[in-house]
Write a protein that holds these residues in place. Structure first.
Motif, PDB file in Angstrom:
ATOM      1  N   ARG A   3       0.832  -1.212   0.000  1.00  0.00           N
ATOM      2  CA  ARG A   3       0.000   0.000   0.000  1.00  0.00           C
ATOM      3  C   ARG A   3       0.858   1.250   0.000  1.00  0.00           C
ATOM      4  O   ARG A   3       0.583   2.201  -0.739  1.00  0.00           O
ATOM      5  N   THR A   4       1.907   1.263   0.800  1.00  0.00           N
ATOM      6  CA  THR A   4       2.800   2.421   0.853  1.00  0.00           C
ATOM      7  C   THR A   4       3.453   2.648  -0.507  1.00  0.00           C
ATOM      8  O   THR A   4       3.512   3.779  -0.999  1.00  0.00           O
ATOM      9  N   PHE A   5       3.938   1.589  -1.139  1.00  0.00           N
ATOM     10  CA  PHE A   5       4.547   1.697  -2.465  1.00  0.00           C
ATOM     11  C   PHE A   5       3.557   2.287  -3.464  1.00  0.00           C
ATOM     12  O   PHE A   5       3.886   3.213  -4.211  1.00  0.00           O
ATOM     13  N   LEU A   6       2.347   1.746  -3.501  1.00  0.00           N
ATOM     14  CA  LEU A   6       1.350   2.216  -4.454  1.00  0.00           C
ATOM     15  C   LEU A   6       0.966   3.670  -4.203  1.00  0.00           C
ATOM     16  O   LEU A   6       0.825   4.451  -5.154  1.00  0.00           O
ATOM     17  N   ASN A   9       3.643   6.037  -5.356  1.00  0.00           N
ATOM     18  CA  ASN A   9       3.792   6.065  -6.807  1.00  0.00           C
ATOM     19  C   ASN A   9       2.532   6.534  -7.530  1.00  0.00           C
ATOM     20  O   ASN A   9       2.376   6.314  -8.727  1.00  0.00           O
ATOM     21  N   GLY A  10       1.655   7.185  -6.806  1.00  0.00           N
ATOM     22  CA  GLY A  10       0.494   7.830  -7.404  1.00  0.00           C
ATOM     23  C   GLY A  10      -0.560   6.889  -7.970  1.00  0.00           C
ATOM     24  O   GLY A  10      -1.300   7.261  -8.872  1.00  0.00           O
ATOM     25  N   ALA A  11      -0.645   5.683  -7.437  1.00  0.00           N
ATOM     26  CA  ALA A  11      -1.592   4.702  -7.958  1.00  0.00           C
ATOM     27  C   ALA A  11      -2.930   4.710  -7.238  1.00  0.00           C
ATOM     28  O   ALA A  11      -3.844   3.971  -7.609  1.00  0.00           O
ATOM     29  N   GLU A  12      -3.080   5.539  -6.226  1.00  0.00           N
ATOM     30  CA  GLU A  12      -4.286   5.522  -5.397  1.00  0.00           C
ATOM     31  C   GLU A  12      -5.510   5.999  -6.183  1.00  0.00           C
ATOM     32  O   GLU A  12      -5.458   6.988  -6.902  1.00  0.00           O
ATOM     33  N   GLN A  13      -6.601   5.260  -6.052  1.00  0.00           N
ATOM     34  CA  GLN A  13      -7.889   5.578  -6.652  1.00  0.00           C
ATOM     35  C   GLN A  13      -8.904   5.767  -5.522  1.00  0.00           C
ATOM     36  O   GLN A  13      -8.670   5.337  -4.397  1.00  0.00           O
ATOM     37  N   ASN A  14     -10.027   6.355  -5.850  1.00  0.00           N
ATOM     38  CA  ASN A  14     -11.083   6.507  -4.851  1.00  0.00           C
ATOM     39  C   ASN A  14     -11.677   5.148  -4.495  1.00  0.00           C
ATOM     40  O   ASN A  14     -11.873   4.306  -5.368  1.00  0.00           O
ATOM     41  N   VAL A  15     -11.971   4.967  -3.225  1.00  0.00           N
ATOM     42  CA  VAL A  15     -12.702   3.787  -2.764  1.00  0.00           C
ATOM     43  C   VAL A  15     -14.177   4.131  -2.875  1.00  0.00           C
ATOM     44  O   VAL A  15     -14.634   5.118  -2.298  1.00  0.00           O
ATOM     45  N   THR A  75     -10.090  -1.045   2.070  1.00  0.00           N
ATOM     46  CA  THR A  75      -9.209  -0.069   2.717  1.00  0.00           C
ATOM     47  C   THR A  75      -8.337   0.682   1.723  1.00  0.00           C
ATOM     48  O   THR A  75      -7.695   1.670   2.081  1.00  0.00           O
ATOM     49  N   GLY A  76      -8.303   0.230   0.483  1.00  0.00           N
ATOM     50  CA  GLY A  76      -7.515   0.904  -0.544  1.00  0.00           C
ATOM     51  C   GLY A  76      -7.868   0.398  -1.928  1.00  0.00           C
ATOM     52  O   GLY A  76      -8.287  -0.743  -2.103  1.00  0.00           O
ATOM     53  N   HIS A  77      -7.704   1.286  -2.893  1.00  0.00           N
ATOM     54  CA  HIS A  77      -7.990   0.959  -4.296  1.00  0.00           C
ATOM     55  C   HIS A  77      -6.874   1.597  -5.124  1.00  0.00           C
ATOM     56  O   HIS A  77      -6.628   2.800  -5.012  1.00  0.00           O
ATOM     57  N   TYR A  78      -6.200   0.786  -5.942  1.00  0.00           N
ATOM     58  CA  TYR A  78      -5.013   1.249  -6.649  1.00  0.00           C
ATOM     59  C   TYR A  78      -5.022   0.800  -8.093  1.00  0.00           C
ATOM     60  O   TYR A  78      -5.479  -0.284  -8.420  1.00  0.00           O
ATOM     61  N   ARG A  79      -4.471   1.647  -8.953  1.00  0.00           N
ATOM     62  CA  ARG A  79      -4.298   1.333 -10.370  1.00  0.00           C
ATOM     63  C   ARG A  79      -2.870   1.730 -10.724  1.00  0.00           C
ATOM     64  O   ARG A  79      -2.547   2.903 -10.826  1.00  0.00           O
ATOM     65  N   TYR A  80      -2.023   0.727 -10.897  1.00  0.00           N
ATOM     66  CA  TYR A  80      -0.601   0.967 -11.136  1.00  0.00           C
ATOM     67  C   TYR A  80      -0.276   0.754 -12.601  1.00  0.00           C
ATOM     68  O   TYR A  80      -0.485  -0.323 -13.152  1.00  0.00           O
ATOM     69  N   ALA A  81       0.212   1.789 -13.232  1.00  0.00           N
ATOM     70  CA  ALA A  81       0.597   1.721 -14.662  1.00  0.00           C
ATOM     71  C   ALA A  81       2.106   1.591 -14.760  1.00  0.00           C
ATOM     72  O   ALA A  81       2.847   2.326 -14.113  1.00  0.00           O
ATOM     73  N   LEU A  82       2.529   0.640 -15.556  1.00  0.00           N
ATOM     74  CA  LEU A  82       3.971   0.457 -15.752  1.00  0.00           C
ATOM     75  C   LEU A  82       4.528   1.465 -16.713  1.00  0.00           C
ATOM     76  O   LEU A  82       3.927   1.942 -17.578  1.00  0.00           O
TER      77      LEU A  82
END
Length: 82
Positions: A3-6, A9-15, A75-82
């Motif tokens: 979660r900290t990494f995401l 790195n700006g991957a956080e999305q709205n829950v 508790t978290g929602h993330y979308r990580y783009a490579l």
């Protein structure tokens, strides 16, 4: 740690409680009973009535694809783009 990494790195999305906000590849963190952290990956498969995406996870029975996106508190929602 994930979660900290995401978050860093700006991957956080709205829950939200809107299934359409969760797309294949999204990472969702949940809180299981007993305050246990859990992670699921949103799949491209849908539940039988096509109202929500199924998730890929392992909750002790090996890897499963199930209709569990809203089964536990998100508790978290993330979308990580490579």
């Amino acid at each position: 740690n994930l979660r900290t990494f995401l978050e860093r790195n700006g991957a956080e999305q709205n829950v939200t409680v809107n299934p359409a906000d969760y797309v294949p590849g999204d990472i969702v963190t949940q809180n299981l009973p007993g305050n246990l952290a859990h992670i699921v990956l949103v799949s491209n498969a849908m539940n039988p009535d096509q109202s929500r995406p199924l998730v890929i996870h392992n909750i002790g029975r090996g890897t499963q694809i199930e209709d569990m996106l809203f089964a536990f508190d998100i508790t978290g929602h993330y979308r990580y783009a490579l």
